[in-house]
Motif scaffolding. Sequence first.
Motif, PDB file in Angstrom:
ATOM      1  N   ILE A   1       0.932  -1.159   0.043  1.00  0.00           N
ATOM      2  CA  ILE A   1       0.025  -0.039   0.163  1.00  0.00           C
ATOM      3  C   ILE A   1       0.770   1.167   0.018  1.00  0.00           C
ATOM      4  CG2 ILE A   1      -1.605   1.172   1.229  1.00  0.00           C
ATOM      5  CD1 ILE A   1      -2.661  -1.309   2.553  1.00  0.00           C
ATOM      6  N   ILE A   2       1.951   1.538   0.837  1.00  0.00           N
ATOM      7  CA  ILE A   2       2.858   2.387   0.932  1.00  0.00           C
ATOM      8  C   ILE A   2       3.549   2.907  -0.312  1.00  0.00           C
ATOM      9  CG2 ILE A   2       4.649   3.352   1.876  1.00  0.00           C
ATOM     10  CD1 ILE A   2       4.123   2.027   4.380  1.00  0.00           C
ATOM     11  N   SER A   3       4.099   1.826  -1.175  1.00  0.00           N
ATOM     12  CA  SER A   3       4.600   2.054  -2.370  1.00  0.00           C
ATOM     13  C   SER A   3       3.642   2.331  -3.567  1.00  0.00           C
ATOM     14  CB  SER A   3       5.299   0.515  -2.969  1.00  0.00           C
ATOM     15  OG  SER A   3       4.200  -0.446  -3.129  1.00  0.00           O
ATOM     16  N   THR A   4       2.449   1.713  -3.456  1.00  0.00           N
ATOM     17  CA  THR A   4       1.395   2.097  -4.311  1.00  0.00           C
ATOM     18  C   THR A   4       1.007   3.880  -4.077  1.00  0.00           C
ATOM     19  OG1 THR A   4       0.497   0.163  -4.495  1.00  0.00           O
ATOM     20  CG2 THR A   4      -0.782   1.921  -5.037  1.00  0.00           C
ATOM     21  N   THR A   5       0.883   4.383  -2.889  1.00  0.00           N
ATOM     22  CA  THR A   5       0.779   5.383  -2.370  1.00  0.00           C
ATOM     23  C   THR A   5       1.649   6.644  -2.906  1.00  0.00           C
ATOM     24  OG1 THR A   5      -0.454   5.051  -0.476  1.00  0.00           O
ATOM     25  CG2 THR A   5       0.195   7.078  -0.790  1.00  0.00           C
ATOM     26  N   GLU A   6       3.026   6.096  -2.872  1.00  0.00           N
ATOM     27  CA  GLU A   6       4.075   7.032  -3.231  1.00  0.00           C
ATOM     28  C   GLU A   6       3.979   6.984  -4.784  1.00  0.00           C
ATOM     29  OE1 GLU A   6       6.584   8.556  -1.556  1.00  0.00           O
ATOM     30  OE2 GLU A   6       5.732   8.137   0.092  1.00  0.00           O
TER      31      GLU A   6
END
Length: 715
Positions: A107-112
């Motif tokens: 989820i964090i990588s997708t948000t970045e």
Amino acid sequence: MGTTTTLAPGLSRKLKKVLESRLDSPEILSSLNTLSSFYSDNSPHSRRNLRSTIEKRSLQINHEFVAASDAAEKALDQVEAEVNALADCCDRIAKALNSCSSTTGDIISTTERLKQELDVTTQRQEIVSCFLRDYQLSNEEINALKEEELSENFFKALSHVQEIHANCKVLLRTHHQDQSVKSYSVLFAFKSHLRGPLQRAGLELMDMMAMYQEGAYERLCRWVQAECRRLGDTDNPEVNELLKTAVRCLKERPVLFKYCAEEVANMRHNALFRRFISALTRGGPGGLPRPIEVHAHDPLRYVGDMLAWLHQALASERELVHALLDPDTVVDTGATARQFVKNSENELGKLESDLTFVLDRIFEGVCRPFKARVEQVLQSQPSLIVSYKLSNQLEFYSYTISDLLGKETALCQTIYTLKDAAQKTFFGILKSRGEKLLRYPPLVAVDLSPPTAVREGVSVMLEIVETYDSIMLPPSKKPEFDPVISALLDPIIQMCEQAAEAHKSKGMGHSSRRGRMSSDVNQLNKSSVEAILTNSNSVSVSQSIETPSKIFLINCLCAIQQPLIEYEAASKYAKSLGDMIGSHMSVLVNKEVETVLTKCNLWNKMPFFRKAFKEASDGTTPRPLAEMEETSPGLLSESLKVFFGLILGTENSLPEFEQMQVPKLRSEACINLAKSLAEAYELVYDAIMDPTNSYPDPKSLARHPPDQIRTILGI
């Protein structure tokens, strides 16, 4: 012997300590104050139990402290229980986070990644907004360019069209690599991707903006022409700011600007013609001011009112044309209008030429009626003074109007032509006046005073000089005055000379008739002195005929010169008159000297005396004068007797020029005559006293030395 008591060492130390202790120290005072609060009975028993009393008091205080701290101890126990519970909760959360960290990495990588895409999208949106702002017209601007009524929004939209057109040119010329233009600062980062599409878009946008621009200018030109036609309907129109801004914009299109300028010229041409005819025939509203042609009987006021009206109209029309075609010289412009103005020298010169063309066209219509009326005035045979004043009036307005309008314009050329015509009329009157004077010269008065024509001519000349001095022009622009004064006074002087010559001829005729009627039968019976006087009288009569003529001329010239001395404009001519007077004075004195010496029979002997002195000065030995028949002692003695008789007053006295009307000149003539006679006698005296001339008894022959003769003559 006394008994000595020795204290125990411990007691001794205690006593010493008690004696050395300070009872006024803060600690002792505080202790005593505290002790006094519970130690009230000072008895031996109480003093013995003081220690236990203090200990009991301390124990009581401790019990009170313990009782008071029970509540705090309970609260701390409760806090400790809550902290322990919170620690247990944190431990549980930490365990939960540790268990979820492995599942939230994706989820964090997708948000970045989405955040980076959002930044790129925002930047592209900014690029598109800049492009639309700098290369596209808004709907409001397009509507403003197509509306029937012009407003400030129209000029703002037109300014934006010009900016877009200029940006497209720069875009095509620099291949989208110029970072100096503000609209390209963002696009530069993506030039490699957008270069081809932007170039195609630049060409399309340039064509579109050119179409908008040409349509707007054509519509603007039609609107300005309509407004200019409206200006022709009123006498004193006012130019609003919207029309000024429209004209500034049209300067970008010289052809359209020229059409509008011609429209202004035509409208104002017709309006000014109507106003001029109305001012001539009907006057102002309600009859005030009165019609100019009411004063047609007064040439000066008639022509002056027409010129003044034209000058006033020129000032108002010039202000109108400048306000309309060159508004930046009249008012300060705003930011919208300034971008249409270029201040190069070439454009300023061309603009001045356009303004002159418009003003020339406006005033072209009034030239014909104005010229016809002035020519009618000149053909009505005005007086000499009036024609000269008309010439000066036209001279003044020719310079004044040429400064405002230009020398090559129709109105200025008309005024120049009329000025030349007025001068021609003036000099024509002078010529006919002079021819009349020369055709009928007056008779010389008995007292040799100047004739009436001289006094009248001088009076007219003074009025003309005063008129010339009153011209409101700088000295460098004033017309030459010498031709005027020469044309007026030269015929008068020639008339005086003719009158003097006629008087001289008349006198010579009378003298010749008297000579023929006289008989010389008794001449042989007279003495030698009488013979000399008789012969000399016949000569002096003929020679004295010229004296009245010279005096008459001098009187006339003085009557002309003296009033002119006060005026600077006539100073040159007055000086030439002074030279003429001096010349006539010299001739008059010489003729009178000749007359006097001829009476004495010395005039024909003077060349022999001069020749003798010249030969002596050259070193040659001249023939003695006493041996010559003309200068023989006998003849010379008789001549000197007559000379002494004239000098001493025993015979006819010397001329005193009583008929000369200027006392100063009369005195000067008498003094010059006396000096000339004294010099002639001194020459004769020196010749007689010279031994080389062999005169016997020279002192008896020349009885009076030259100094005595000078004294007798009063010099």
